[in-house]
Every structure is written in C-alpha cells, then in structure tokens.
Scaffold this motif. Structure first.
Motif, PDB file in Angstrom:
ATOM      1  N   PRO A 112       0.806  -1.217   0.000  1.00 49.21           N
ATOM      2  CA  PRO A 112       0.000   0.000   0.000  1.00 49.21           C
ATOM      3  C   PRO A 112       0.844   1.274   0.000  1.00 49.21           C
ATOM      4  O   PRO A 112       0.312   2.383  -0.003  1.00 49.21           O
ATOM      5  CB  PRO A 112      -0.788  -0.122   1.314  1.00 49.21           C
ATOM      6  CG  PRO A 112       0.143  -0.859   2.223  1.00 49.21           C
ATOM      7  CD  PRO A 112       0.923  -1.813   1.348  1.00 49.21           C
ATOM      8  N   VAL A 113       2.177   1.120   0.012  1.00 47.96           N
ATOM      9  CA  VAL A 113       3.061   2.285   0.139  1.00 47.96           C
ATOM     10  C   VAL A 113       3.209   2.976  -1.221  1.00 47.96           C
ATOM     11  O   VAL A 113       3.665   2.373  -2.192  1.00 47.96           O
ATOM     12  CB  VAL A 113       4.450   1.858   0.660  1.00 47.96           C
ATOM     13  CG1 VAL A 113       5.366   3.070   0.774  1.00 47.96           C
ATOM     14  CG2 VAL A 113       4.314   1.154   2.005  1.00 47.96           C
ATOM     15  N   PRO A 114       2.837   4.260  -1.338  1.00 49.92           N
ATOM     16  CA  PRO A 114       2.977   4.978  -2.607  1.00 49.92           C
ATOM     17  C   PRO A 114       4.434   5.029  -3.053  1.00 49.92           C
ATOM     18  O   PRO A 114       5.341   5.179  -2.235  1.00 49.92           O
ATOM     19  CB  PRO A 114       2.446   6.380  -2.285  1.00 49.92           C
ATOM     20  CG  PRO A 114       1.582   6.200  -1.074  1.00 49.92           C
ATOM     21  CD  PRO A 114       2.204   5.089  -0.286  1.00 49.92           C
ATOM     22  N   ASN A 115       4.656   4.915  -4.360  1.00 47.51           N
ATOM     23  CA  ASN A 115       6.026   4.971  -4.883  1.00 47.51           C
ATOM     24  C   ASN A 115       6.316   6.260  -5.648  1.00 47.51           C
ATOM     25  O   ASN A 115       7.372   6.392  -6.277  1.00 47.51           O
ATOM     26  CB  ASN A 115       6.320   3.746  -5.770  1.00 47.51           C
ATOM     27  CG  ASN A 115       5.388   3.652  -6.976  1.00 47.51           C
ATOM     28  OD1 ASN A 115       4.815   4.635  -7.431  1.00 47.51           O
ATOM     29  ND2 ASN A 115       5.216   2.446  -7.502  1.00 47.51           N
ATOM     30  N   GLY A 116       5.382   7.206  -5.595  1.00 44.36           N
ATOM     31  CA  GLY A 116       5.603   8.504  -6.218  1.00 44.36           C
ATOM     32  C   GLY A 116       5.219   8.589  -7.678  1.00 44.36           C
ATOM     33  O   GLY A 116       5.373   9.644  -8.300  1.00 44.36           O
ATOM     34  N   ARG A 117       4.726   7.495  -8.251  1.00 42.97           N
ATOM     35  CA  ARG A 117       4.337   7.493  -9.655  1.00 42.97           C
ATOM     36  C   ARG A 117       2.816   7.422  -9.785  1.00 42.97           C
ATOM     37  O   ARG A 117       2.118   7.068  -8.836  1.00 42.97           O
ATOM     38  CB  ARG A 117       4.997   6.329 -10.392  1.00 42.97           C
ATOM     39  CG  ARG A 117       6.526   6.402 -10.373  1.00 42.97           C
ATOM     40  CD  ARG A 117       7.146   5.176 -11.021  1.00 42.97           C
ATOM     41  NE  ARG A 117       8.595   5.203 -10.963  1.00 42.97           N
ATOM     42  CZ  ARG A 117       9.389   5.723 -11.893  1.00 42.97           C
ATOM     43  NH1 ARG A 117       8.850   6.277 -12.972  1.00 42.97           N
ATOM     44  NH2 ARG A 117      10.699   5.705 -11.767  1.00 42.97           N
ATOM     45  N   GLN A 118       2.305   7.728 -10.962  1.00 37.87           N
ATOM     46  CA  GLN A 118       0.869   7.642 -11.181  1.00 37.87           C
ATOM     47  C   GLN A 118       0.576   7.279 -12.623  1.00 37.87           C
ATOM     48  O   GLN A 118       1.396   7.486 -13.516  1.00 37.87           O
ATOM     49  CB  GLN A 118       0.170   8.951 -10.819  1.00 37.87           C
ATOM     50  CG  GLN A 118       0.508  10.117 -11.722  1.00 37.87           C
ATOM     51  CD  GLN A 118      -0.265  11.377 -11.357  1.00 37.87           C
ATOM     52  OE1 GLN A 118      -0.922  11.414 -10.315  1.00 37.87           O
ATOM     53  NE2 GLN A 118      -0.193  12.389 -12.203  1.00 37.87           N
ATOM     54  N   CYS A 119      -0.622   6.703 -12.819  1.00 41.34           N
ATOM     55  CA  CYS A 119      -1.058   6.269 -14.148  1.00 41.34           C
ATOM     56  C   CYS A 119      -2.516   6.640 -14.361  1.00 41.34           C
ATOM     57  O   CYS A 119      -3.287   6.741 -13.389  1.00 41.34           O
ATOM     58  CB  CYS A 119      -0.923   4.753 -14.281  1.00 41.34           C
ATOM     59  SG  CYS A 119       0.767   4.127 -14.243  1.00 41.34           S
ATOM     60  N   PRO A 120      -2.940   6.815 -15.611  1.00 36.01           N
ATOM     61  CA  PRO A 120      -4.372   6.907 -15.884  1.00 36.01           C
ATOM     62  C   PRO A 120      -5.021   5.564 -15.591  1.00 36.01           C
ATOM     63  O   PRO A 120      -4.420   4.514 -15.846  1.00 36.01           O
ATOM     64  CB  PRO A 120      -4.429   7.256 -17.377  1.00 36.01           C
ATOM     65  CG  PRO A 120      -3.123   6.804 -17.929  1.00 36.01           C
ATOM     66  CD  PRO A 120      -2.119   6.909 -16.826  1.00 36.01           C
ATOM     67  N   SER A 121      -6.224   5.574 -15.040  1.00 37.75           N
ATOM     68  CA  SER A 121      -6.850   4.309 -14.646  1.00 37.75           C
ATOM     69  C   SER A 121      -8.319   4.263 -15.021  1.00 37.75           C
ATOM     70  O   SER A 121      -9.003   5.287 -15.115  1.00 37.75           O
ATOM     71  CB  SER A 121      -6.694   4.087 -13.134  1.00 37.75           C
ATOM     72  OG  SER A 121      -7.501   5.003 -12.418  1.00 37.75           O
ATOM     73  N   CYS A 122      -8.793   3.038 -15.232  1.00 40.68           N
ATOM     74  CA  CYS A 122     -10.200   2.793 -15.518  1.00 40.68           C
ATOM     75  C   CYS A 122     -10.443   1.299 -15.438  1.00 40.68           C
ATOM     76  O   CYS A 122      -9.504   0.498 -15.418  1.00 40.68           O
ATOM     77  CB  CYS A 122     -10.588   3.305 -16.906  1.00 40.68           C
ATOM     78  SG  CYS A 122      -9.872   2.312 -18.246  1.00 40.68           S
ATOM     79  N   PHE A 123     -11.698   0.905 -15.401  1.00 41.18           N
ATOM     80  CA  PHE A 123     -12.089  -0.501 -15.546  1.00 41.18           C
ATOM     81  C   PHE A 123     -13.512  -0.539 -16.062  1.00 41.18           C
ATOM     82  O   PHE A 123     -14.421   0.028 -15.455  1.00 41.18           O
ATOM     83  CB  PHE A 123     -11.996  -1.266 -14.226  1.00 41.18           C
ATOM     84  CG  PHE A 123     -12.195  -2.751 -14.410  1.00 41.18           C
ATOM     85  CD1 PHE A 123     -11.115  -3.567 -14.700  1.00 41.18           C
ATOM     86  CD2 PHE A 123     -13.456  -3.325 -14.320  1.00 41.18           C
ATOM     87  CE1 PHE A 123     -11.273  -4.932 -14.898  1.00 41.18           C
ATOM     88  CE2 PHE A 123     -13.634  -4.682 -14.511  1.00 41.18           C
ATOM     89  CZ  PHE A 123     -12.533  -5.487 -14.798  1.00 41.18           C
ATOM     90  N   ALA A 124     -13.705  -1.198 -17.209  1.00 40.81           N
ATOM     91  CA  ALA A 124     -15.029  -1.295 -17.804  1.00 40.81           C
ATOM     92  C   ALA A 124     -15.273  -2.734 -18.224  1.00 40.81           C
ATOM     93  O   ALA A 124     -14.692  -3.208 -19.208  1.00 40.81           O
ATOM     94  CB  ALA A 124     -15.145  -0.355 -19.009  1.00 40.81           C
ATOM     95  N   ALA A 125     -16.102  -3.452 -17.463  1.00 41.63           N
ATOM     96  CA  ALA A 125     -16.430  -4.840 -17.796  1.00 41.63           C
ATOM     97  C   ALA A 125     -17.344  -4.884 -19.013  1.00 41.63           C
ATOM     98  O   ALA A 125     -18.240  -4.040 -19.167  1.00 41.63           O
ATOM     99  CB  ALA A 125     -17.092  -5.525 -16.609  1.00 41.63           C
TER     100      ALA A 125
END
Length: 204
Positions: A112-125
């Motif tokens: 659960p520890v943040p690593n300082g990076r980020q990404c666009p996210s989504c989920f569509a079943a």
C-alpha cells in the motif's frame, strides 16, 4: 520382413515413454493438484499458474497446472491495480522435468506504500474501451502504466474488459494477440500497452 517390426515397436514405446509428464489440474482456489499426464510433442514445459482477482465487492482465485509450449512460458510474478481498487495478483512458474510443477506457488503481495508514480486508470467490464480515465497513485513495485482491452478465459469463465492502471514490470507480458498461460487460461488482447509510469505531478 520380421526383423524391423520389433524394432519399430520398441522405438515407438521408447518415444512414448520419453514424453515429458506434467501435473494437470484447474481450480477456482489458490492451488490445485491432479494426475501426471504426458505432454504433446511440442509441449516441452510444465507450468503452474495462480491468480487472485479483486473486482470491487467480489474476490476469487484461480489455479492451473498443465503442459505448455516452451515459447509460451514467461515466468514470474506480476500485479495490477486498476481504478476502484480492482487488483490482479498472479504468478507463473515453468520447469522441464517430470512432475516438476507439483506443489503450490505464492501470489505476490501488493504494497500500500505509494512509490511517487501515477497512471491513468479505468475498468469497464464487457467493453472494449474506457470512456473515462482518472489518475491513480501507484504503490509498491507497480512502477509501470498498463492499458489493456480484450477477453480473459479461465476454464469455463470468460471476462471481457477494458482496463488501465498501475502494474509491476512483469505485467508487461500482456501484449496484443493471444497469450496462453496454461491449458484453459488464455488472454486475447485487442489492445495492450505497458510503459514506465511517470512521476506524480507530471503529465499522464
């Protein structure tokens, strides 16, 4: 006329006996066990695969062991985190001696520890593309961005989805086309991208 026949039979028996034998099983649980079965001529590898899926309120596991073509095996653990805490934890192990895929293999932990990076996210079943993306803070070893769409088959279960988020480097095995992890475990992707995640605060 008689001499070659015993030799042919002996050769056939030796060829049959020399085939690699792997444990074969599938289970909707964290591990499985089954009988040793002879592999086909092109299957020179035994594989064990295990995965845990957390899809919002639903969680389930899947394990499979089988023979596999050596070129299809890309061993190692990987994790994926999509929006709304949808996660995938998987591990794949390959070997090439009789019965070597017996026993259980662990799924990798998710930090659960943040690593300082980020990404666009989504989920569509049930979709082939996400309509909306939102930034997701990556954690632990998930330092790559993954964007996929396609159909995952786990035995009798089929999931069509479009998804994006953070992944560990091993998640980059997901590429466009057909990816066979084990007998009955197949990923067919129409889109598959994986790239190093940018630092938070930069452009996604």
């Amino acid at each position: 006329m008689w001499a070659p026949l015993p030799l042919c039979l002996l050769s056939a028996l030796l060829a049959t006996g020399s085939a690699l034998q792997c444990e074969v099983c599938q289970s909707k649980a964290g591990s499985c066990s089954g009988p040793l079965q002879p592999c086909g001529p092109s299957e020179g590898t035994c594989v064990a695969a295990v995965a845990e899926f957390n899809l919002e309120a639903n969680s389930f596991s899947y394990a499979a062991k089988s023979c596999l073509e050596p070129e299809s095996c890309e061993p190692g653990p990987f994790t994926l985190t999509f929006t709304r805490n949808i996660t995938v934890r998987a591990n794949i192990a390959c070997c090439d001696t009789d019965g070597c895929n017996a026993g259980a293999i662990p799924v990798p932990p998710v930090s659960p520890v943040p690593n300082g990076r980020q990404c666009p996210s989504c989920f569509a079943a049930g979709a082939d593309r996400c309509r909306d993306m939102e930034p997701l803070a990556c954690t632990g070893a998930e330092d790559h961005c993954v964007d996929i769409a396609g159909t995952l088959t786990l035995g009798s279960v089929t999931l069509t989805k479009a998804a994006a988020g953070c992944g560990s480097p091993g998640a980059c095995v997901k590429r466009v086309g057909v990816k066979k992890y084990a007998q009955g475990v197949v990923d067919v992707l129409s889109r598959g991208e994986c790239y190093p995640a940018p630092w938070a605060g930069g452009e996604l």
